[in-house]
Design an enzyme around this catalytic site. Sequence first.
Site, PDB file in Angstrom:
ATOM      1  N   ALA A  56       0.681  -1.215   0.084  1.00  0.00           N
ATOM      2  CA  ALA A  56       0.056   0.006  -0.015  1.00  0.00           C
ATOM      3  C   ALA A  56       0.941   1.167  -0.029  1.00  0.00           C
ATOM      4  O   ALA A  56       1.943   1.515   0.826  1.00  0.00           O
ATOM      5  CB  ALA A  56      -1.066   0.138   1.302  1.00  0.00           C
ATOM      6  N   GLN A  98      -0.348  -0.162  -5.239  1.00  0.00           N
ATOM      7  CA  GLN A  98      -1.684  -0.015  -4.603  1.00  0.00           C
ATOM      8  C   GLN A  98      -1.866   1.258  -3.873  1.00  0.00           C
ATOM      9  O   GLN A  98      -1.143   1.427  -3.052  1.00  0.00           O
ATOM     10  CB  GLN A  98      -1.648  -1.335  -3.395  1.00  0.00           C
ATOM     11  N   TYR A 177      -9.770   1.391   5.673  1.00  0.00           N
ATOM     12  CA  TYR A 177      -9.099   2.629   5.124  1.00  0.00           C
ATOM     13  C   TYR A 177     -10.405   3.323   4.596  1.00  0.00           C
ATOM     14  O   TYR A 177     -11.279   3.190   4.347  1.00  0.00           O
ATOM     15  CB  TYR A 177      -7.833   2.320   4.138  1.00  0.00           C
ATOM     16  N   GLY A 315      -0.043 -13.749   0.113  1.00  0.00           N
ATOM     17  CA  GLY A 315       0.438 -12.771   0.666  1.00  0.00           C
ATOM     18  C   GLY A 315       1.449 -13.113   1.619  1.00  0.00           C
ATOM     19  O   GLY A 315       2.675 -13.321   1.176  1.00  0.00           O
ATOM     20  N   ARG A 316       1.249 -13.662   2.902  1.00  0.00           N
ATOM     21  CA  ARG A 316       2.434 -13.984   3.777  1.00  0.00           C
ATOM     22  C   ARG A 316       3.327 -14.946   2.987  1.00  0.00           C
ATOM     23  O   ARG A 316       4.563 -14.925   3.485  1.00  0.00           O
ATOM     24  CB  ARG A 316       1.500 -14.701   5.076  1.00  0.00           C
TER      25      ARG A 316
HETATM   26  C1  LIG Z   1       2.832  -7.920   6.846  1.00  0.00           C
HETATM   27  C2  LIG Z   1       1.536  -7.615   5.982  1.00  0.00           C
HETATM   28  C3  LIG Z   1       1.309  -6.437   5.196  1.00  0.00           C
HETATM   29  C4  LIG Z   1       0.247  -6.374   4.632  1.00  0.00           C
HETATM   30  N1  LIG Z   1       0.166  -5.151   4.042  1.00  0.00           N
HETATM   31  C5  LIG Z   1      -1.002  -5.009   3.154  1.00  0.00           C
HETATM   32  C6  LIG Z   1      -1.137  -3.758   2.377  1.00  0.00           C
HETATM   33  O1  LIG Z   1      -0.165  -3.065   2.262  1.00  0.00           O
HETATM   34  N2  LIG Z   1      -2.325  -3.736   1.664  1.00  0.00           N
HETATM   35  C7  LIG Z   1      -3.222  -4.729   1.788  1.00  0.00           C
HETATM   36  O2  LIG Z   1      -4.427  -4.478   0.873  1.00  0.00           O
HETATM   37  N3  LIG Z   1      -3.375  -5.647   2.515  1.00  0.00           N
HETATM   38  C8  LIG Z   1      -2.148  -5.927   3.235  1.00  0.00           C
HETATM   39  N4  LIG Z   1      -2.057  -7.029   3.901  1.00  0.00           N
HETATM   40  C9  LIG Z   1      -2.990  -8.147   3.685  1.00  0.00           C
HETATM   41  C10 LIG Z   1      -2.315  -9.153   2.725  1.00  0.00           C
HETATM   42  O3  LIG Z   1      -2.524  -8.566   1.388  1.00  0.00           O
HETATM   43  C11 LIG Z   1      -3.228 -10.349   2.599  1.00  0.00           C
HETATM   44  O4  LIG Z   1      -4.665 -10.028   2.546  1.00  0.00           O
HETATM   45  C12 LIG Z   1      -3.215 -11.112   3.930  1.00  0.00           C
HETATM   46  O5  LIG Z   1      -1.963 -11.644   4.078  1.00  0.00           O
HETATM   47  C13 LIG Z   1      -4.101 -12.640   3.822  1.00  0.00           C
HETATM   48  O6  LIG Z   1      -3.347 -13.532   2.762  1.00  0.00           O
HETATM   49  P1  LIG Z   1      -2.331 -14.618   3.018  1.00  0.00           P
HETATM   50  O7  LIG Z   1      -3.387 -15.551   3.760  1.00  0.00           O
HETATM   51  O8  LIG Z   1      -2.208 -15.004   1.643  1.00  0.00           O
HETATM   52  O9  LIG Z   1      -1.374 -14.106   3.768  1.00  0.00           O
HETATM   53  C14 LIG Z   1      -0.905  -7.197   4.672  1.00  0.00           C
HETATM   54  C15 LIG Z   1      -0.604  -8.234   5.469  1.00  0.00           C
HETATM   55  C16 LIG Z   1       0.598  -8.580   6.142  1.00  0.00           C
HETATM   56  C17 LIG Z   1       0.712 -10.072   6.901  1.00  0.00           C
END
Ligand SMILES: Cc1cc2nc3c(=O)[nH]c(=O)nc-3n(C[C@H](O)[C@H](O)[C@H](O)COP(=O)(O)O)c2cc1C
Length: 363
Positions: A56, A98, A177, A315-316
């Site tokens: 983001a 983003q 947000y 994500g993670r």
């Molecule tokens: C360290 C971290 C930072 C994240 N930063 C953002 C972000 O900047 N923008 C956003 O939309 N989601 C953010 N998320 C959410 C992730 O994009 C994602 O939705 C979340 O990790 C679940 O997906 P996963 O199970 O594949 O990890 C973040 C998550 C984590 C763990």
Amino acid sequence: MPTLFDPVQLGAISADNRILMAPLTRARADRDGVPQAFVKDYYAQRSGAGLIISEATGISRQGLGWPNAPGIWSDAQVEAWKPVTAAVHAAGSKIVSQLWHMGRLVHPSVSGMESVSSSAIQAPHYAHTYEGKKDYVVPHVLTKDEIAAIVSDYAAAARNAIRAGFDGIQLHAANGYLIDQFLRDNSNTRDDEYGGSPENRTRFLNEVLDAVIAEIGADRTAIRFSPNGETQGTDDSNPATLFDVVARQLAGRGLAFVELREQRPGGTFGKTDVPLVSPSFRRLYDGPLVLNNDITPEMAAEFVESGKADAIAFGRPFIANPDLPLRIKDGHPLATEDYKLWYANGTEGYTDYPTWEQAQAAA
Ligand SMILES: Cc1cc2nc3c(=O)[nH]c(=O)nc-3n(C[C@H](O)[C@H](O)[C@H](O)COP(=O)(O)O)c2cc1C
């Protein structure tokens, strides 16, 4: 039906496979929101993704409240993003920026400015600041002129993203947000044309969308929502109805894609019993659909092969597995990251996770 490893067209963006990197805030910028030089290495390492969605990125000083997160409103920020997008392209992938306005989740001590939102409702929980965790504040209620100024900031940020070499943008309309603060009836109690009915609560979203599309085109514009359940204090009494309205409004607009971050019972990144909206969204919305949140490689394959989604964002798993698509393809076990380094400001826990091959060579 396609597999995770088949290419997919996301508007103007051709992705080589259907494993996308979800947006991840990693806090590796300086206090002016300028990404540090090693950010390009992190993203280039993860270029096996069909498409990378950037962390983001603030559209304005007013909208950026996360310590050391980047922005894309100044020339210095645009210049610092150029090597990042070039490195990703050189490595054969695509990357969208983003775009982020945090609204009431900006603490004034980080932005040096007043916190703003749809309504004067303080968010629960705590803000991360340079001085540690602090209570959020009651935000200033945006006037119509101030809303119009923020819409212009989104358009300028989208223009800057293209100048910086991004393939497009993703509007951050998720996770509590500013856009989400307008969408939801627990954070938006306005009685003007921006509040009340779902059609009114989606007005700000649509104004931002129109302005961004006028700058860079619909086929380079994507959106992310987190439709079901509470996130960072923002919630809705009837998400099914709200997101049916959203899906109908977005259908036919030729967007690059819509991404839904959906929570599930027992989830590890938010959990809820509120039903998924993606089945209904899939029926009502005609463009590419990306799903995210607690999706395992096995679930991802099933979602794409059964037509529930066109691509999956991880994500993670991308944090400690820079070569995630290859590991999934080859059936290798996934590494887990050190969450204490998620937001550390250096290269540790950032660019030092090995690929599967590097890890085997070192073992
Ligand atoms: C360290 C971290 C930072 C994240 N930063 C953002 C972000 O900047 N923008 C956003 O939309 N989601 C953010 N998320 C959410 C992730 O994009 C994602 O939705 C979340 O990790 C679940 O997906 P996963 O199970 O594949 O990890 C973040 C998550 C984590 C763990």
